[in-house]
Scaffold this active site. Structure first.
Site, PDB file in Angstrom:
ATOM      1  N   ARG A  27     -33.907 -35.199   4.604  1.00  0.00           N
ATOM      2  CA  ARG A  27     -35.647 -34.351   4.899  1.00  0.00           C
ATOM      3  C   ARG A  27     -36.383 -35.021   4.694  1.00  0.00           C
ATOM      4  NH1 ARG A  27     -37.346 -28.258   1.771  1.00  0.00           N
ATOM      5  NH2 ARG A  27     -38.211 -29.247   3.498  1.00  0.00           N
TER       6      ARG A  27
ATOM      7  N   CYS B 103     -40.027 -21.841  -3.913  1.00  0.00           N
ATOM      8  CA  CYS B 103     -40.162 -23.497  -3.402  1.00  0.00           C
ATOM      9  C   CYS B 103     -39.831 -24.703  -4.654  1.00  0.00           C
ATOM     10  CB  CYS B 103     -41.356 -24.216  -2.971  1.00  0.00           C
ATOM     11  SG  CYS B 103     -41.788 -26.158  -2.949  1.00  0.00           S
TER      12      CYS B 103
ATOM     13  N   ASN C 101     -45.055 -37.233   6.417  1.00  0.00           N
ATOM     14  CA  ASN C 101     -45.972 -36.160   6.088  1.00  0.00           C
ATOM     15  C   ASN C 101     -47.209 -36.722   7.428  1.00  0.00           C
ATOM     16  OD1 ASN C 101     -44.202 -34.853   4.473  1.00  0.00           O
ATOM     17  ND2 ASN C 101     -45.616 -35.644   2.093  1.00  0.00           N
TER      18      ASN C 101
HETATM   19  N1  EPU Z   1     -52.352 -25.266  -3.320  1.00  0.00           N
HETATM   20  C1  EPU Z   1     -52.972 -24.562  -3.425  1.00  0.00           C
HETATM   21  N2  EPU Z   1     -53.422 -23.207  -2.004  1.00  0.00           N
HETATM   22  C2  EPU Z   1     -52.828 -23.772  -0.997  1.00  0.00           C
HETATM   23  C3  EPU Z   1     -52.811 -25.073  -0.718  1.00  0.00           C
HETATM   24  C4  EPU Z   1     -52.050 -26.087  -2.017  1.00  0.00           C
HETATM   25  O1  EPU Z   1     -52.937 -23.777  -4.577  1.00  0.00           O
HETATM   26  O2  EPU Z   1     -53.102 -22.679   0.039  1.00  0.00           O
HETATM   27  C5  EPU Z   1     -52.203 -26.090  -4.601  1.00  0.00           C
HETATM   28  C6  EPU Z   1     -51.047 -26.083  -4.662  1.00  0.00           C
HETATM   29  O3  EPU Z   1     -50.374 -25.024  -4.777  1.00  0.00           O
HETATM   30  C7  EPU Z   1     -50.517 -27.937  -5.087  1.00  0.00           C
HETATM   31  C8  EPU Z   1     -52.045 -28.700  -4.418  1.00  0.00           C
HETATM   32  O4  EPU Z   1     -53.113 -27.074  -4.415  1.00  0.00           O
HETATM   33  O5  EPU Z   1     -50.710 -27.802  -6.576  1.00  0.00           O
HETATM   34  C9  EPU Z   1     -51.782 -29.465  -4.016  1.00  0.00           C
HETATM   35  O6  EPU Z   1     -51.353 -29.232  -2.638  1.00  0.00           O
HETATM   36  P1  EPU Z   1     -51.027 -29.220  -1.195  1.00  0.00           P
HETATM   37  O7  EPU Z   1     -51.405 -28.004  -0.297  1.00  0.00           O
HETATM   38  O8  EPU Z   1     -51.961 -30.884  -0.657  1.00  0.00           O
HETATM   39  O9  EPU Z   1     -50.007 -29.715  -0.360  1.00  0.00           O
HETATM   40  P2  EPU Z   1     -48.951 -29.810   0.978  1.00  0.00           P
HETATM   41  O10 EPU Z   1     -50.155 -29.802   1.810  1.00  0.00           O
HETATM   42  O11 EPU Z   1     -48.170 -28.284   1.056  1.00  0.00           O
HETATM   43  C10 EPU Z   1     -48.806 -32.390   0.902  1.00  0.00           C
HETATM   44  C11 EPU Z   1     -46.762 -32.883   1.053  1.00  0.00           C
HETATM   45  C12 EPU Z   1     -46.541 -32.836   0.023  1.00  0.00           C
HETATM   46  C13 EPU Z   1     -47.026 -33.424  -1.005  1.00  0.00           C
HETATM   47  C14 EPU Z   1     -48.670 -32.825  -1.179  1.00  0.00           C
HETATM   48  C15 EPU Z   1     -49.456 -33.442  -2.456  1.00  0.00           C
HETATM   49  C16 EPU Z   1     -46.786 -32.944   3.377  1.00  0.00           C
HETATM   50  C17 EPU Z   1     -45.562 -31.939   4.912  1.00  0.00           C
HETATM   51  N3  EPU Z   1     -46.696 -32.193   2.703  1.00  0.00           N
HETATM   52  O12 EPU Z   1     -47.900 -30.393   0.351  1.00  0.00           O
HETATM   53  O13 EPU Z   1     -45.183 -33.803  -0.001  1.00  0.00           O
HETATM   54  O14 EPU Z   1     -46.555 -33.075  -2.030  1.00  0.00           O
HETATM   55  O15 EPU Z   1     -49.282 -32.592  -0.233  1.00  0.00           O
HETATM   56  O16 EPU Z   1     -50.266 -34.576  -1.588  1.00  0.00           O
HETATM   57  O17 EPU Z   1     -47.826 -32.993   3.686  1.00  0.00           O
HETATM   58  C18 EPU Z   1     -43.062 -34.142   0.224  1.00  0.00           C
HETATM   59  O18 EPU Z   1     -43.347 -35.513   0.430  1.00  0.00           O
HETATM   60  O19 EPU Z   1     -41.384 -34.671  -0.235  1.00  0.00           O
HETATM   61  C19 EPU Z   1     -43.918 -34.043  -0.149  1.00  0.00           C
HETATM   62  C20 EPU Z   1     -43.631 -32.441  -1.306  1.00  0.00           C
END
Ligand code: EPU
Length: 428
Positions: free
Chosen positions: A398, A115, A23
């Site tokens: 992955r 997802c 990540n």
């Molecule tokens: N959210 C919103 N709106 C947005 C973006 C996010 O409502 O525009 C919500 C999401 O639905 C969730 C929360 O905010 O409820 C946190 O989501 P976040 O955006 O932080 O997740 P992400 O950035 O898409 C990354 C990791 C995930 C990890 C999450 C939380 C990467 C590539 N992915 O995702 O990793 O679970 O942060 O820590 O960095 C994994 O590695 O298995 C994985 C899913």
């Protein structure tokens, strides 16, 4: 298609080296789009998600070279539109938007689809780009952002579930080349955001406050090439700690950052394990009796949602009632049905799994549904009687570099086989 056969109840012992963080590496590779110069990224893990990201960068016109863990990217002449077929495979591909918008003033990316871990909107990313002055249009499944010149401003990025990791990355990358100062309030504080900021600073960006909820970015005219080593993967490290808790007789996790894992190590201590930290190594030992615990996932430095499924596997054989609530992805519980097929006693109430520890699990054919769920099934298989047959193991590839080989080196017995071989083995 490949499956994994996990032969249960083999004790684990010894030490394991942790790979670079998936990540962290994903947005750092995307950040190479911000300059025409060559960027060299080290300790890039060999994972299918990384492969997708490199394919996306190549499709945008980047020259990409990879030799073991080192990746060189030169984004001299680039396009700003990515083919749906590649992008749809990985949600993290959304983080090419920030650099494209910052450098070229436009970006077109397919909207990420549904997802399996729940609804994953990108409204906060888009709100951030709009605040920087971009016009956003959603058309035929694509999101198009246009901004002849981005202008620094104050952006509040906190949503209903708290901060957003990739959203913070995206806005931070776009803002490095915006005119004036951008203040991100409610920024994600994860170590991966700090790692990206450190890389951007090496490229010439002016960023302060990464690792806090308030990041200040002063835009510069251009960025240069840089070299960077990705931080260790704290979720891989956490997964090995739980594997060792389940079936270990003393396992040391090496080349990690213990500070990044504080919430995980303190949960394991509370669950009855002894944790010793020395430099970049963490050793876990059984310490008498296991105890049930309650966990709430939270943004960093809270307990990570990416470790929730693995803890369910551990607690399913811990006597007493444990509870795990996932507030970040309340629907991220696909692994429970599979753990129940192995004999676990778990009830889901809203976003809380109530787990009554059973004395043992039994091997069964199970289906991996997403990355962390499949890791949980491997961990459950380590403690189960008999053989656990895990289908759809591409999910695990992955995000875990050779998890089967690393666990086997500790004493596990995991085979990776083609589906047809399983039928032959059973008919014998
Ligand atoms: N959210 C919103 N709106 C947005 C973006 C996010 O409502 O525009 C919500 C999401 O639905 C969730 C929360 O905010 O409820 C946190 O989501 P976040 O955006 O932080 O997740 P992400 O950035 O898409 C990354 C990791 C995930 C990890 C999450 C939380 C990467 C590539 N992915 O995702 O990793 O679970 O942060 O820590 O960095 C994994 O590695 O298995 C994985 C899913």
């Amino acid at each position: 298609m490949e499956k994994m056969l996990v032969h249960g109840r083999r004790p684990l012992q010894g030490s394991v080296k942790i790979s670079g963080s998936k990540n962290s590496a994903l947005p750092i590779l995307a950040a190479a789009l911000l300059t025409r110069d060559t960027c060299t990224i080290q300790r890039v893990p060999d994972l299918s998600d990384i492969h997708y990201m490199l394919t996306i960068l190549s499709s945008l016109g980047c020259e990409v070279e990879r030799a073991s863990g080192t990746v060189r990217i030169r984004a001299e002449n680039i396009r700003t539109e990515t083919p749906y077929d590649i992008v749809r495979k990985m949600r993290a591909s959304v983080c090419i938007m920030g650099p494209l918008l910052g450098r070229e003033g436009e970006a077109t990316v397919s909207l990420p689809g549904g997802c399996v871990i729940g609804d994953r909107p990108i409204d906060l990313h888009l709100k951030g780009f709009e605040s920087l002055g971009a016009a956003i249009r959603v058309q035929e499944g694509n999101v198009k952002a246009l901004a002849p010149g981005l202008k620094g401003t104050t952006i509040r990025l906190r949503g209903k579930q708290g901060s957003t990791v990739l959203g913070t990355d995206n806005i931070m990358m776009a803002a490095t080349l915006a005119e004036g100062v951008t203040l991100i309030e409610g920024a994600a504080e994860e170590p991966e955001v700090v790692d990206l900021a450190n890389f951007l600073i090496k490229m010439g960006a002016r960023i302060e406050g990464a690792g806090t909820s308030r990041i200040i970015i002063e835009g510069v005219r251009e960025l240069q090439g840089a070299e960077h080593e990705v931080i260790p993967d704290r979720i891989e490290a956490g997964t090995f700690l739980v594997a060792a808790a389940i079936s270990g007789q003393g396992v040391t996790i090496r080349q990690t950052v213990p500070d990044h894992l504080q919430s995980v190590t303190s949960a394991l201590r509370e669950a009855g394990f002894r944790i010793d930290i020395a430099g970049d190594a963490i050793t876990i030992n059984n310490n008498g009796k296991r105890r049930p615990i309650s966990i709430n996932t939270k943004p960093h430095p809270g307990f990570p949602t990416d470790m929730q499924a693995q803890m369910c596997a551990l607690l399913s054989t811990t006597e007493g009632l444990s509870k795990i609530t996932d507030n970040i992805f309340p629907q991220r519980f696909m692994h429970l049905a599979e753990l129940k097929r192995m004999g676990a006693d778990i009830e889901l109430e809203g976003a809380t799994a109530a787990i009554r520890g059973v004395s043992h699990l039994g091997g069964a054919p199970v289906m991996a549904s997403d990355l962390r769920a499949s890791a949980a099934l491997v961990l459950a298989g380590l403690q189960a009687d008999g053989i656990t047959e895990i289908n759809r193991v591409y999910h695990i590839d992955r995000g875990y570099e050779s998890i089967d080989e690393k666990l086997n080196a500790l004493g596990a017995h995991i085979e990776r086989v083609k589906s047809s071989h399983i039928k032959n083995a059973k008919s014998r």
